[in-house]
Design a protein around this motif. Structure first.
Motif, short mmCIF file in Angstrom:
data_model
loop_
_atom_site.label_atom_id
_atom_site.label_comp_id
_atom_site.label_asym_id
_atom_site.label_seq_id
_atom_site.Cartn_x
_atom_site.Cartn_y
_atom_site.Cartn_z
N GLN A 201 -22.86 6.37 -14.92
CA GLN A 201 -21.97 5.97 -16.01
C GLN A 201 -20.51 6.14 -15.63
OE1 GLN A 201 -22.72 4.40 -18.81
NE2 GLN A 201 -24.88 4.39 -18.20
N ALA A 202 -20.20 7.23 -14.90
CA ALA A 202 -18.83 7.47 -14.47
C ALA A 202 -18.36 6.38 -13.51
CB ALA A 202 -18.73 8.85 -13.80
N LEU A 203 -19.25 5.93 -12.63
CA LEU A 203 -18.90 4.87 -11.70
C LEU A 203 -18.71 3.53 -12.42
CD1 LEU A 203 -21.41 5.81 -8.85
CD2 LEU A 203 -18.92 5.82 -8.65
N GLY B 214 -15.30 0.55 -13.08
CA GLY B 214 -15.37 -0.86 -12.74
C GLY B 214 -16.35 -1.18 -11.63
N ILE B 215 -17.10 -0.17 -11.18
CA ILE B 215 -18.08 -0.36 -10.11
C ILE B 215 -19.38 -0.85 -10.72
CG2 ILE B 215 -19.45 0.86 -8.36
CD1 ILE B 215 -16.99 2.71 -8.02
N THR B 216 -20.06 -1.75 -10.03
CA THR B 216 -21.29 -2.35 -10.57
C THR B 216 -22.53 -1.60 -10.07
OG1 THR B 216 -21.56 -3.89 -8.72
CG2 THR B 216 -20.16 -4.60 -10.55
N VAL B 217 -23.64 -1.82 -10.78
CA VAL B 217 -24.92 -1.23 -10.38
C VAL B 217 -25.33 -1.75 -9.01
CG1 VAL B 217 -27.38 -1.10 -10.93
CG2 VAL B 217 -25.69 -0.86 -12.75
N THR B 218 -25.03 -3.02 -8.73
CA THR B 218 -25.37 -3.61 -7.43
C THR B 218 -24.66 -2.88 -6.31
OG1 THR B 218 -25.69 -5.78 -8.45
CG2 THR B 218 -25.35 -5.73 -6.07
N ARG C 264 -8.88 -1.72 -3.34
CA ARG C 264 -9.57 -1.79 -4.63
C ARG C 264 -11.08 -1.63 -4.40
NH1 ARG C 264 -7.01 -3.96 -8.96
NH2 ARG C 264 -8.87 -5.08 -9.64
N ILE C 265 -11.58 -0.44 -4.73
CA ILE C 265 -12.98 -0.12 -4.50
C ILE C 265 -13.92 -1.09 -5.24
CG2 ILE C 265 -14.79 1.57 -5.04
CD1 ILE C 265 -13.34 2.32 -2.59
N LYS C 266 -13.56 -1.40 -6.48
CA LYS C 266 -14.48 -2.22 -7.29
C LYS C 266 -14.63 -3.64 -6.76
CE LYS C 266 -10.95 -3.45 -10.74
NZ LYS C 266 -10.63 -3.38 -12.18
N ASP C 267 -13.74 -4.03 -5.83
CA ASP C 267 -13.85 -5.37 -5.24
C ASP C 267 -14.49 -5.33 -3.85
OD1 ASP C 267 -12.61 -6.40 -7.45
OD2 ASP C 267 -10.60 -6.26 -6.59
N GLY C 268 -14.82 -4.13 -3.38
CA GLY C 268 -15.36 -4.02 -2.04
C GLY C 268 -16.60 -3.16 -1.97
N HIS C 269 -16.76 -2.50 -0.81
CA HIS C 269 -17.93 -1.67 -0.56
C HIS C 269 -17.58 -0.21 -0.87
CE1 HIS C 269 -21.47 -0.05 1.56
NE2 HIS C 269 -21.98 -1.25 1.38
N LEU C 270 -18.60 0.56 -1.29
CA LEU C 270 -18.36 1.94 -1.68
C LEU C 270 -18.40 2.92 -0.51
CD1 LEU C 270 -20.51 2.19 -4.95
CD2 LEU C 270 -18.15 1.39 -4.66
#
Length: 384
Positions: free
Chosen positions: A303-305, A309-313, A342-348
């Motif tokens: 939920q925090a992720l 703006g981070i996705t489940v995928t 921008r983390i949410k647009d890339g890889h974690l």
């Protein structure tokens, strides 16, 4: 008499009458003093005097473990002399006694016995006194010395280096109080499990010593718990190779889990990521922490992720991110955002790793970003 008719002198007298009297404060102070004096009167003057002679701060002992000052039989001078013979100066001795006051109720014979025990794995007296100064409580726990000695000898015969055994003595002392037969039995169970799940005889010893070095507390597990967890994982479809990977990656903490809690975590993970049983097993092998954390913790971190703006995928592609707390995630994302990443647009993957690993990667990214695109001192290759 109305307030308007009161003179200045009468007002002063009235204020004095209405003002709280200091009698209660005096009584309270006297009561506290009485209690302190009463406690001090019960303390052994001989013990307090000898501690003072060693430059020990008695106030620290009263706050930490005041009961030792009430003991009739203490060995302040004797314990101080043993430490002095090992090379400890007055400051070190005072520090040890302040942090571990129960040392003065240990008999000199028992302490000398513990000294000989620790000398079995210490190179010299300088190393020994350094360990005692850092970890006084394990040293002054003087029970079960014969059993501790047998365990030290067993670990040496097993092939563990003395520096590793000394680390166990200071940070995992409970395994030395475990009967040596129990430790021997657990070692046998671990070796047998490794071989049964496809490990080679040639690598068995190296694997076992590494596992013990990473997590000595595995010896406190029971053979029954080991069997239950291994059978459960097999029942979930994990191959022998995958079970060995989980055991190694989790450093033996796997046996501290219950099949029920593992099942709950796996069910939550499968439902969250909408994956097949095969995909679930691959996720767990890549991120064994999915077995360790309760479903409630996993949900909180997911939920925090999602709020960031981070996705489940993205999480499914890099599940190791679930090993980090929401606070650590927020901190690392802020640092990466400061570089425009921008983390949410890339890889974690850039979020993962230990603190040291993350800071090293961040420094590289920072240096790369600050590097000029054109190097004015580089030679130019121009066609003539």
């Amino acid at each position: 008499m109305s307030w308007r008719m009161l003179t200045g002198h009468q007002l002063c007298r009235l204020c004095l009458l209405r003002k709280p009297q200091p009698a209660l404060k005096t009584k309270h102070s006297a009561y506290v003093t009485y209690e302190t004096d009463s406690q001090a009167n019960k303390e052994s003057k001989r013990t307090v005097g000898r501690l003072h002679a060693c430059s020990v701060d008695i106030r620290k002992i009263r706050r930490l473990k005041a009961w030792v000052l009430l003991e009739d039989n203490t060995y302040v001078e004797e314990i101080a002399n043993i430490l002095k013979e090992l090379g400890a100066n007055k400051t070190v001795i005072a520090s040890i006694l302040e942090r571990c006051p129960e040392a003065i109720v240990c008999s000199p014979a028992a302490v000398n016995g513990k000294k000989k025990l620790w000398q079995m794995v210490c190179k010299n007296e300088a190393e020994l006194i350094r360990l005692i100064e850092q970890f006084p409580e394990p040293f002054f726990t003087v029970k079960d010395q014969e059993n501790q000695k047998l365990n030290v000898q067993f670990f040496q015969e097993l092939g563990l280096k003395n520096v590793v055994i000394s680390r166990f003595l200071t940070t995992a002392s409970s395994i030395f109080h475990n009967p040596v037969e129990n430790n021997r039995r657990m070692i046998g169970v671990l070796q047998e499990s490794y071989l049964n799940f496809g490990g080679s005889q040639a690598n068995a010893k190296v694997w076992l010593l590494k596992l013990l070095s990473q997590n000595p507390f595995i010896l406190l597990s029971s053979p029954t718990a080991v069997a239950q967890v291994l059978q459960f994982l097999q029942g979930q479809g994990f191959t022998n190779s995958e079970v060995l990977q989980l055991l190694s990656k989790l450093k033996g903490f796997l046996f501290q889990l219950q099949p029920g809690s593992i099942q709950s975590s796996m069910s939550f993970t499968k439902a969250t990521f909408e994956c097949t049983d095969h995909d679930l097993r691959q996720l767990v092998v890549n991120c064994p922490a999915l077995l360790c954390y309760p479903a409630t913790v996993l949900e909180e971190r997911i939920q925090a992720l999602l709020k960031e703006g981070i996705t489940v995928t993205q999480i499914r592609e890099s599940p190791m991110v679930l090993e980090l707390t929401p606070q650590i995630i927020q901190y690392r994302m802020r640092k990466l955002n400061s570089l425009g990443y921008r983390i949410k647009d890339g890889h974690l993957a850039s979020l993962n790793g230990t603190k040291k690993e993350f800071e090293a990667n961040f420094s590289k990214m920072q240096a790369k970003q600050g590097r000029p695109l054109f190097n004015p001192v580089a030679s130019l290759h121009v066609e003539e």
